[in-house]
Enzyme design. Structure first.
Site, PDB file in Angstrom:
ATOM      1  N   LYS A 135       4.457   9.921   7.805  1.00 46.22           N
ATOM      2  CA  LYS A 135       4.270  10.932   7.142  1.00 46.22           C
ATOM      3  C   LYS A 135       3.456  11.884   7.737  1.00 46.22           C
ATOM      4  O   LYS A 135       2.175  11.968   7.615  1.00 46.22           O
ATOM      5  CB  LYS A 135       3.594  10.460   5.715  1.00 46.22           C
ATOM      6  CG  LYS A 135       4.186  11.300   4.583  1.00 46.22           C
ATOM      7  CD  LYS A 135       3.241  10.848   3.210  1.00 46.22           C
ATOM      8  CE  LYS A 135       3.992   9.614   2.388  1.00 46.22           C
ATOM      9  NZ  LYS A 135       3.166   9.397   1.273  1.00 46.22           N
ATOM     10  N   ASP A 145       0.201   7.005   7.228  1.00 44.20           N
ATOM     11  CA  ASP A 145      -0.154   8.536   6.407  1.00 44.20           C
ATOM     12  C   ASP A 145      -1.058   9.462   7.167  1.00 44.20           C
ATOM     13  O   ASP A 145      -0.821   9.994   8.057  1.00 44.20           O
ATOM     14  CB  ASP A 145      -0.447   8.329   4.795  1.00 44.20           C
ATOM     15  CG  ASP A 145       0.537   7.675   4.128  1.00 44.20           C
ATOM     16  OD1 ASP A 145       1.657   7.525   4.702  1.00 44.20           O
ATOM     17  OD2 ASP A 145       0.229   7.379   2.964  1.00 44.20           O
ATOM     18  N   ASP A 167       4.616  -0.481  -2.368  1.00 42.55           N
ATOM     19  CA  ASP A 167       4.413  -0.480  -3.673  1.00 42.55           C
ATOM     20  C   ASP A 167       3.605   0.724  -4.370  1.00 42.55           C
ATOM     21  O   ASP A 167       3.186   1.686  -3.831  1.00 42.55           O
ATOM     22  CB  ASP A 167       3.365  -1.757  -3.877  1.00 42.55           C
ATOM     23  CG  ASP A 167       2.078  -1.298  -3.601  1.00 42.55           C
ATOM     24  OD1 ASP A 167       1.831  -0.839  -2.538  1.00 42.55           O
ATOM     25  OD2 ASP A 167       1.047  -1.549  -4.508  1.00 42.55           O
ATOM     26  N   PHE A 227       5.335  10.323  -2.476  1.00 43.94           N
ATOM     27  CA  PHE A 227       4.835   9.045  -2.543  1.00 43.94           C
ATOM     28  C   PHE A 227       5.985   8.096  -2.770  1.00 43.94           C
ATOM     29  O   PHE A 227       6.866   8.100  -3.696  1.00 43.94           O
ATOM     30  CB  PHE A 227       4.025   9.057  -3.872  1.00 43.94           C
ATOM     31  CG  PHE A 227       3.343   7.606  -3.589  1.00 43.94           C
ATOM     32  CD1 PHE A 227       2.371   7.012  -3.046  1.00 43.94           C
ATOM     33  CD2 PHE A 227       3.634   6.594  -4.746  1.00 43.94           C
ATOM     34  CE1 PHE A 227       1.542   5.796  -3.062  1.00 43.94           C
ATOM     35  CE2 PHE A 227       3.130   5.199  -4.841  1.00 43.94           C
ATOM     36  CZ  PHE A 227       2.132   4.826  -3.856  1.00 43.94           C
ATOM     37  N   VAL A 228       6.372   7.144  -1.655  1.00 45.29           N
ATOM     38  CA  VAL A 228       7.540   6.309  -1.710  1.00 45.29           C
ATOM     39  C   VAL A 228       7.313   4.833  -1.864  1.00 45.29           C
ATOM     40  O   VAL A 228       5.978   4.550  -1.464  1.00 45.29           O
ATOM     41  CB  VAL A 228       8.151   6.648  -0.241  1.00 45.29           C
ATOM     42  CG1 VAL A 228       8.912   7.748   0.044  1.00 45.29           C
ATOM     43  CG2 VAL A 228       7.390   6.394   0.770  1.00 45.29           C
ATOM     44  N   GLU A 288       3.854  -1.998  11.127  1.00 45.90           N
ATOM     45  CA  GLU A 288       3.184  -1.198   9.954  1.00 45.90           C
ATOM     46  C   GLU A 288       4.376  -0.699   9.020  1.00 45.90           C
ATOM     47  O   GLU A 288       5.349  -0.197   9.600  1.00 45.90           O
ATOM     48  CB  GLU A 288       2.235  -0.136  10.211  1.00 45.90           C
ATOM     49  CG  GLU A 288       0.575  -0.319  10.103  1.00 45.90           C
ATOM     50  CD  GLU A 288       0.293  -0.382   8.925  1.00 45.90           C
ATOM     51  OE1 GLU A 288       1.072  -0.750   7.842  1.00 45.90           O
ATOM     52  OE2 GLU A 288      -1.137  -0.369   8.764  1.00 45.90           O
ATOM     53  N   ASP A 289       4.135  -0.542   7.766  1.00 48.59           N
ATOM     54  CA  ASP A 289       5.176   0.014   7.012  1.00 48.59           C
ATOM     55  C   ASP A 289       5.196   1.544   6.856  1.00 48.59           C
ATOM     56  O   ASP A 289       6.411   2.173   7.383  1.00 48.59           O
ATOM     57  CB  ASP A 289       5.404  -0.785   5.580  1.00 48.59           C
ATOM     58  CG  ASP A 289       3.924  -0.480   5.102  1.00 48.59           C
ATOM     59  OD1 ASP A 289       2.979  -0.150   5.673  1.00 48.59           O
ATOM     60  OD2 ASP A 289       3.849  -0.463   3.588  1.00 48.59           O
TER      61      ASP A 289
HETATM   62  C1  PRP Z   1      -0.709   1.462   3.371  1.00 43.71           C
HETATM   63  C2  PRP Z   1       0.300   0.908   4.869  1.00 43.71           C
HETATM   64  C3  PRP Z   1      -0.931   1.172   5.642  1.00 43.71           C
HETATM   65  C4  PRP Z   1      -1.726   2.540   5.233  1.00 43.71           C
HETATM   66  C5  PRP Z   1      -1.556   3.490   6.041  1.00 43.71           C
HETATM   67  O1  PRP Z   1      -1.384   0.052   3.076  1.00 43.71           O
HETATM   68  O2  PRP Z   1       0.568  -0.140   4.625  1.00 43.71           O
HETATM   69  O3  PRP Z   1      -1.640   0.060   5.942  1.00 43.71           O
HETATM   70  O4  PRP Z   1      -1.531   2.348   3.855  1.00 43.71           O
HETATM   71  O5  PRP Z   1      -2.226   4.631   5.367  1.00 43.71           O
HETATM   72  P1  PRP Z   1      -3.028   5.659   6.220  1.00 43.71           P
HETATM   73  O6  PRP Z   1      -2.379   6.033   7.414  1.00 43.71           O
HETATM   74  O7  PRP Z   1      -3.652   6.665   5.197  1.00 43.71           O
HETATM   75  O8  PRP Z   1      -4.335   4.926   6.555  1.00 43.71           O
HETATM   76  P2  PRP Z   1      -1.953  -0.154   1.742  1.00 43.71           P
HETATM   77  O9  PRP Z   1      -3.351   0.271   1.782  1.00 43.71           O
HETATM   78  O10 PRP Z   1      -1.185   0.949   0.875  1.00 43.71           O
HETATM   79  O11 PRP Z   1      -1.917  -1.495   1.434  1.00 43.71           O
HETATM   80  P3  PRP Z   1      -0.673  -2.563   1.317  1.00 43.71           P
HETATM   81  O12 PRP Z   1       0.062  -2.479   2.729  1.00 43.71           O
HETATM   82  O13 PRP Z   1      -0.978  -3.839   0.770  1.00 43.71           O
HETATM   83  O14 PRP Z   1       0.325  -1.720   0.435  1.00 43.71           O
END
Ligand code: PRP
Length: 185
Positions: free
Chosen positions: A131, A103, A160, A153-154, A99-100
């Protein structure tokens, strides 16, 4: 520096050093286990995943899942949808979710529950960013974590805002005036 950058939070050099460290640690831990099935969570993890797997020195295969937790703004809804499932089964595989960012933890909690029902040999998580202040799921385990970051917000390095900025090789905070939809700036 690009006009939309308020602050570079993590430079390219620091990210790359951390990714190398994570790869080394993962390689050591899985040395005796057998092949890793690395699962990249699209879209945010695609760049981290590409760099991470190149630093893992044990047998490895990849697969991807696409998940949506945000509805095109900065707030999580708590609703997690699988937009694209894995291509291959993970039964008896040593699964490493990549995962990136974590949150609230709602996405990862849901994902771990879903994948656990498919009987992997093991199930671990590697997340570049954590985070902690935003965490809703308090007992979530991140086995390999890159950086703890503040509640800002990064974007960049795969992350993105409205699909922009994923292509930058560092992680940064946007200037407030750029929190607008494409076409408005
Ligand atoms: C982001 C990230 C995680 C998720 C984390 O994805 O890649 O999958 O949010 O958030 P959480 O811990 O609050 O559940 P996002 O939905 O922004 O989609 P993306 O990966 O396509 O940018």
């Amino acid at each position: 520096m690009e006009p939309f950058i308020e602050q570079v939070l993590i430079s390219e050099e620091i990210i790359q050093a951390k990714v190398k460290d994570l790869g080394k640690k993962i390689s050591e831990d899985y040395l005796d286990k057998g092949e890793i099935r690395a699962i990249g969570i699209l879209r945010g993890a695609f760049i981290f995943m590409a760099d991470l797997v190149r630093n893992i020195k044990v047998p490895l295969s990849v697969d991807f899942m696409s998940i949506s937790s945000y509805e095109d703004d900065c707030e999580t809804t708590g609703v997690v949808r699988i937009l694209k499932d894995l291509d291959k089964p993970i039964t008896n595989r040593h699964v490493l979710i990549v995962e990136d960012i974590v949150d609230t933890g709602l996405t990862l909690k849901h994902l771990k529950e879903v994948l656990a029902t498919r009987n992997p040999a093991s199930l671990k998580v590697c997340a570049l960013l954590n985070k902690k202040e935003k965490r809703v799921v308090k007992d979530l385990v991140i086995d390999y974590c890159g950086f703890d970051i503040p509640d800002r917000f990064v974007v960049g390095y795969g992350l993105d805002f409205a699909e922009r900025y994923r292509n930058y090789p560092f992680i940064f905070i946007l200037k407030p005036e750029y929190y607008q939809k494409p076409g408005q700036v």
